[in-house]
Design a protein around this motif. Structure first.
Motif, PDB file in Angstrom:
ATOM      1  N   ALA A 136       0.826  -1.209   0.000  1.00  0.00           N
ATOM      2  CA  ALA A 136       0.000   0.000   0.000  1.00  0.00           C
ATOM      3  C   ALA A 136       0.861   1.260   0.000  1.00  0.00           C
ATOM      4  O   ALA A 136       0.500   2.261  -0.623  1.00  0.00           O
ATOM      5  CB  ALA A 136      -0.944  -0.012   1.194  1.00  0.00           C
ATOM      6  N   VAL A 137       2.000   1.230   0.676  1.00  0.00           N
ATOM      7  CA  VAL A 137       2.927   2.365   0.651  1.00  0.00           C
ATOM      8  C   VAL A 137       3.433   2.568  -0.779  1.00  0.00           C
ATOM      9  O   VAL A 137       3.520   3.701  -1.268  1.00  0.00           O
ATOM     10  CB  VAL A 137       4.098   2.155   1.633  1.00  0.00           C
ATOM     11  N   GLY A 138       3.761   1.489  -1.460  1.00  0.00           N
ATOM     12  CA  GLY A 138       4.205   1.584  -2.854  1.00  0.00           C
ATOM     13  C   GLY A 138       3.127   2.158  -3.755  1.00  0.00           C
ATOM     14  O   GLY A 138       3.405   2.984  -4.633  1.00  0.00           O
ATOM     15  N   LEU A 139       1.882   1.736  -3.550  1.00  0.00           N
ATOM     16  CA  LEU A 139       0.773   2.263  -4.335  1.00  0.00           C
ATOM     17  C   LEU A 139       0.584   3.752  -4.072  1.00  0.00           C
ATOM     18  O   LEU A 139       0.375   4.544  -4.988  1.00  0.00           O
ATOM     19  CB  LEU A 139      -0.508   1.493  -4.016  1.00  0.00           C
ATOM     20  N   GLN A 140       0.673   4.150  -2.813  1.00  0.00           N
ATOM     21  CA  GLN A 140       0.546   5.568  -2.466  1.00  0.00           C
ATOM     22  C   GLN A 140       1.653   6.384  -3.115  1.00  0.00           C
ATOM     23  O   GLN A 140       1.421   7.485  -3.594  1.00  0.00           O
ATOM     24  CB  GLN A 140       0.555   5.741  -0.948  1.00  0.00           C
ATOM     25  N   LEU A 198       3.176   5.738  -5.922  1.00  0.00           N
ATOM     26  CA  LEU A 198       2.842   5.875  -7.343  1.00  0.00           C
ATOM     27  C   LEU A 198       1.726   6.885  -7.569  1.00  0.00           C
ATOM     28  O   LEU A 198       1.767   7.674  -8.515  1.00  0.00           O
ATOM     29  CB  LEU A 198       2.437   4.517  -7.920  1.00  0.00           C
ATOM     30  N   ARG A 199       0.711   6.855  -6.704  1.00  0.00           N
ATOM     31  CA  ARG A 199      -0.398   7.799  -6.839  1.00  0.00           C
ATOM     32  C   ARG A 199       0.072   9.237  -6.655  1.00  0.00           C
ATOM     33  O   ARG A 199      -0.336  10.132  -7.393  1.00  0.00           O
ATOM     34  CB  ARG A 199      -1.496   7.470  -5.835  1.00  0.00           C
ATOM     35  N   HIS A 213       3.052  10.415  -7.167  1.00  0.00           N
ATOM     36  CA  HIS A 213       3.880  10.772  -8.324  1.00  0.00           C
ATOM     37  C   HIS A 213       2.999  11.099  -9.522  1.00  0.00           C
ATOM     38  O   HIS A 213       3.223  12.091 -10.215  1.00  0.00           O
ATOM     39  CB  HIS A 213       4.847   9.633  -8.651  1.00  0.00           C
ATOM     40  N   HIS A 214       1.991  10.294  -9.765  1.00  0.00           N
ATOM     41  CA  HIS A 214       1.121  10.487 -10.926  1.00  0.00           C
ATOM     42  C   HIS A 214       0.189  11.682 -10.749  1.00  0.00           C
ATOM     43  O   HIS A 214       0.080  12.539 -11.622  1.00  0.00           O
ATOM     44  CB  HIS A 214       0.299   9.225 -11.181  1.00  0.00           C
ATOM     45  N   ASP A 215      -0.502  11.762  -9.638  1.00  0.00           N
ATOM     46  CA  ASP A 215      -1.540  12.775  -9.444  1.00  0.00           C
ATOM     47  C   ASP A 215      -0.991  14.149  -9.091  1.00  0.00           C
ATOM     48  O   ASP A 215      -1.546  15.163  -9.496  1.00  0.00           O
ATOM     49  CB  ASP A 215      -2.511  12.342  -8.342  1.00  0.00           C
ATOM     50  N   GLN A 216       0.078  14.194  -8.319  1.00  0.00           N
ATOM     51  CA  GLN A 216       0.580  15.478  -7.833  1.00  0.00           C
ATOM     52  C   GLN A 216       2.000  15.784  -8.309  1.00  0.00           C
ATOM     53  O   GLN A 216       2.600  16.758  -7.862  1.00  0.00           O
ATOM     54  CB  GLN A 216       0.528  15.494  -6.299  1.00  0.00           C
ATOM     55  N   GLN A 217       2.531  14.956  -9.181  1.00  0.00           N
ATOM     56  CA  GLN A 217       3.871  15.109  -9.727  1.00  0.00           C
ATOM     57  C   GLN A 217       4.931  15.244  -8.632  1.00  0.00           C
ATOM     58  O   GLN A 217       5.909  15.974  -8.775  1.00  0.00           O
ATOM     59  CB  GLN A 217       3.949  16.327 -10.672  1.00  0.00           C
ATOM     60  N   VAL A 218       4.712  14.524  -7.529  1.00  0.00           N
ATOM     61  CA  VAL A 218       5.728  14.496  -6.483  1.00  0.00           C
ATOM     62  C   VAL A 218       6.934  13.743  -7.041  1.00  0.00           C
ATOM     63  O   VAL A 218       6.801  12.620  -7.515  1.00  0.00           O
ATOM     64  CB  VAL A 218       5.199  13.801  -5.214  1.00  0.00           C
ATOM     65  N   PRO A 219       8.102  14.382  -7.054  1.00  0.00           N
ATOM     66  CA  PRO A 219       9.261  13.721  -7.669  1.00  0.00           C
ATOM     67  C   PRO A 219       9.710  12.490  -6.885  1.00  0.00           C
ATOM     68  O   PRO A 219       9.558  12.423  -5.669  1.00  0.00           O
ATOM     69  CB  PRO A 219      10.343  14.801  -7.648  1.00  0.00           C
TER      70      PRO A 219
END
Length: 66
Positions: free
Chosen positions: A45-49, A51-52, A54-60
């Motif tokens: 779940a940490v890995g999924l978060q 990815l989310r 990075h994708h949704d908020q462009q967190v590097p």
């Protein structure tokens, strides 16, 4: 680290709190009961978060500097 710090600690309340907070804040664990959040599921779940975010908020992505 989670096993030593949260799942087998000196304070007997920490394992339940760890599971409740993980279920409340991580995607994919919402259907998991607080007492049955295995460490592998929390890690996934940490890995999924990650990815989310990075994708949704462009967190590097980040890596630890050696």
């Amino acid at each position: 680290w989670w096993q030593a710090a949260y799942l087998a600690p000196v304070d007997p309340l920490l394992p339940g709190r760890f599971a409740q907070e993980a279920c409340a804040s991580l995607p994919g664990l919402s259907g998991t009961t607080a007492d049955a959040a295995p460490v592998d599921a929390v890690l996934a779940a940490v890995g999924l978060q990650r990815l989310r975010l990075h994708h949704d908020q462009q967190v590097p992505e980040w890596t630890a500097a050696l």
